[in-house]
Write a protein that holds these residues in place. Structure first.
Motif, mmCIF file in Angstrom:
data_model
loop_
_atom_site.group_PDB
_atom_site.id
_atom_site.type_symbol
_atom_site.label_atom_id
_atom_site.label_comp_id
_atom_site.label_asym_id
_atom_site.label_seq_id
_atom_site.Cartn_x
_atom_site.Cartn_y
_atom_site.Cartn_z
ATOM 1 N N MET A 84 -0.900 14.705 -70.048
ATOM 2 C CA MET A 84 -1.024 14.302 -68.655
ATOM 3 C C MET A 84 -0.172 13.057 -68.395
ATOM 4 N N PRO A 85 0.216 12.817 -67.139
ATOM 5 C CA PRO A 85 0.926 11.579 -66.810
ATOM 6 C C PRO A 85 0.053 10.351 -67.068
ATOM 7 N N ASP A 86 0.664 9.186 -66.976
ATOM 8 C CA ASP A 86 -0.031 7.946 -67.295
ATOM 9 C C ASP A 86 -0.921 7.441 -66.169
ATOM 10 N N PHE A 87 -0.972 8.140 -65.049
ATOM 11 C CA PHE A 87 -1.783 7.699 -63.920
ATOM 12 C C PHE A 87 -2.520 8.904 -63.335
ATOM 13 N N PRO A 88 -3.631 8.672 -62.649
ATOM 14 C CA PRO A 88 -4.449 9.781 -62.140
ATOM 15 C C PRO A 88 -3.736 10.570 -61.052
ATOM 16 N N LEU A 89 -4.145 11.810 -60.902
ATOM 17 C CA LEU A 89 -3.585 12.651 -59.845
ATOM 18 C C LEU A 89 -3.819 12.033 -58.474
ATOM 19 N N ALA A 90 -4.964 11.407 -58.275
ATOM 20 C CA ALA A 90 -5.257 10.797 -56.981
ATOM 21 C C ALA A 90 -4.219 9.742 -56.617
ATOM 22 N N THR A 91 -3.732 9.007 -57.602
ATOM 23 C CA THR A 91 -2.700 8.001 -57.356
ATOM 24 C C THR A 91 -1.407 8.656 -56.891
ATOM 25 N N ALA A 92 -1.047 9.763 -57.532
ATOM 26 C CA ALA A 92 0.169 10.482 -57.150
ATOM 27 C C ALA A 92 0.057 11.040 -55.738
ATOM 28 N N LEU A 93 -1.108 11.571 -55.388
ATOM 29 C CA LEU A 93 -1.279 12.145 -54.058
ATOM 30 C C LEU A 93 -1.177 11.089 -52.971
ATOM 31 N N ALA A 94 -1.582 9.869 -53.289
ATOM 32 C CA ALA A 94 -1.458 8.791 -52.312
ATOM 33 C C ALA A 94 -0.008 8.411 -52.071
ATOM 34 N N ALA A 95 0.851 8.715 -53.057
ATOM 35 C CA ALA A 95 2.256 8.330 -52.955
ATOM 36 C C ALA A 95 3.126 9.382 -52.282
ATOM 37 N N GLY A 96 2.692 10.657 -52.319
ATOM 38 C CA GLY A 96 3.514 11.709 -51.733
ATOM 39 C C GLY A 96 3.127 13.068 -52.258
ATOM 40 N N PRO A 97 3.850 14.127 -51.835
ATOM 41 C CA PRO A 97 3.485 15.481 -52.240
ATOM 42 C C PRO A 97 3.680 15.731 -53.727
#
Length: 314
Positions: free
Chosen positions: A1-14
């Protein structure tokens, strides 16, 4: 998995989700006509599952959805496998996804009660009132726990056809404390209202997730692309990021066990969904790696345009 949660990625963009795992397995030549569908290959041919995941990863998918959609204690018992084997296959589904998509978020697929019945009722939700919330919680609990214990990053509670089942899944997710998304399968009524397959207003169902911290997204899957944009609007009322992964536009004939109609998942439509608020975007039934690759290119192009516009505005 990436080093940060999926929720963090969703806050940044698609973020790009994968497509129809069963579709890719069928394309590879595997027979999925049994009641266990793609779950059969977790037992009989796990390397095929790895290859299917890898095909979507190569197409740009950032999230891999496990092949656990149709795994249940009852369903496996019907073919002579016990609860211990059910747990083993659910855990295996996570590990196979990790092997096929290193660096992706792993979404543990939690299909609806009707999927295990293999009678098309996941597209009607007719069982929901009779089975009830408490029984649905009990039924879903083992698989959700096994997926969490196996290391899934998020649980994909998907193709949910009824409010009662959504309530059960959300209550279990809240108790488990595991990141989840809730994805309904919906239809538009004659007045343009987005409804569950059971007939409840989808906006009211999404609202049940508003106060639950464990829910990272709500949205729609396994529905016609034409119904996605209204569903995005309904889902946004919950105040959560929106997940969308529709079918290709073809329709499943449960009696004949075949698809009818014409495929047509459009990257241009996907960009419109993102403009409307979608943040986790992919495909469901009949959406293969080629379609996901086209979606990936479109979303990457949109992100590049946003970055240029941002730089020009400094």
């Amino acid at each position: 998995m990436p080093d940060f949660p999926l929720a963090t990625a969703l806050a940044a963009g698609p973020v790009v989700l994968d497509g129809g795992l069963a579709t890719e397995l069928e394309t590879q030549g595997h027979d999925l006509s049994s009641a266990l569908w793609s779950a059969r290959l977790l037992h009989d041919d796990p390397e095929a599952v790895v290859a299917a995941h890898a095909a979507f990863a190569a197409a740009g998918a950032q999230v891999a959805t496990t092949a656990s959609y149709q795994v249940s204690v009852e369903g496996l018992a019907a073919v002579g496998l016990d609860a211990a084997e059910a747990r083993r296959l659910v855990v295996r589904s996570v590990h196979l996804a990790e092997r096929g998509t290193p660096g992706a978020w792993i979404a543990g697929s939690v299909g609806p009660y009707g999927a295990a019945l293999a009678d098309g009722s996941e597209y009607t939700g007719d069982y929901a009132d009779e089975v009830g919330v408490d029984r649905l919680r009990q039924w879903h609990r083992p698989r959700m726990q096994w997926l969490a214990e196996a290391g899934a990053d998020v649980l994909a509670c998907e193709t949910v056809p009824a409010a009662a089942e959504a309530e059960a899944l959300l209550e279990e997710a809240d108790m488990l404390g595991m990141p989840v998304w809730l994805s309904l399968t919906t239809v538009l009524d004659g007045d343009g209202v987005v409804r569950t397959r059971r007939g409840e207003p989808a906006e009211e169902v999404y609202a049940m997730a508003r106060e639950l911290d464990a829910v990272v997204a709500v949205g729609v899957n396994c529905t016609d692309p034409d119904g996605v944009l209204p569903a995005v609007t309904a889902a946004r009322a919950a105040g959560k990021p929106v997940v969308v992964y529709p079918n290709s536009g073809e329709r499943w004939d449960a009696a004949a066990r075949r698809w009818t109609g014409t495929a047509g998942l459009s990257p241009a439509d996907a960009l419109a969904w993102v403009d409307a608020g979608a943040r986790l975007v992919g495909g469901c039934c009949r959406v293969g790696p080629d379609a996901v690759a086209a979606l990936t290119r479109a979303l990457r192009g949109a992100r590049s345009d946003e970055e240029v516009a941002s730089d020009d505005g400094r």
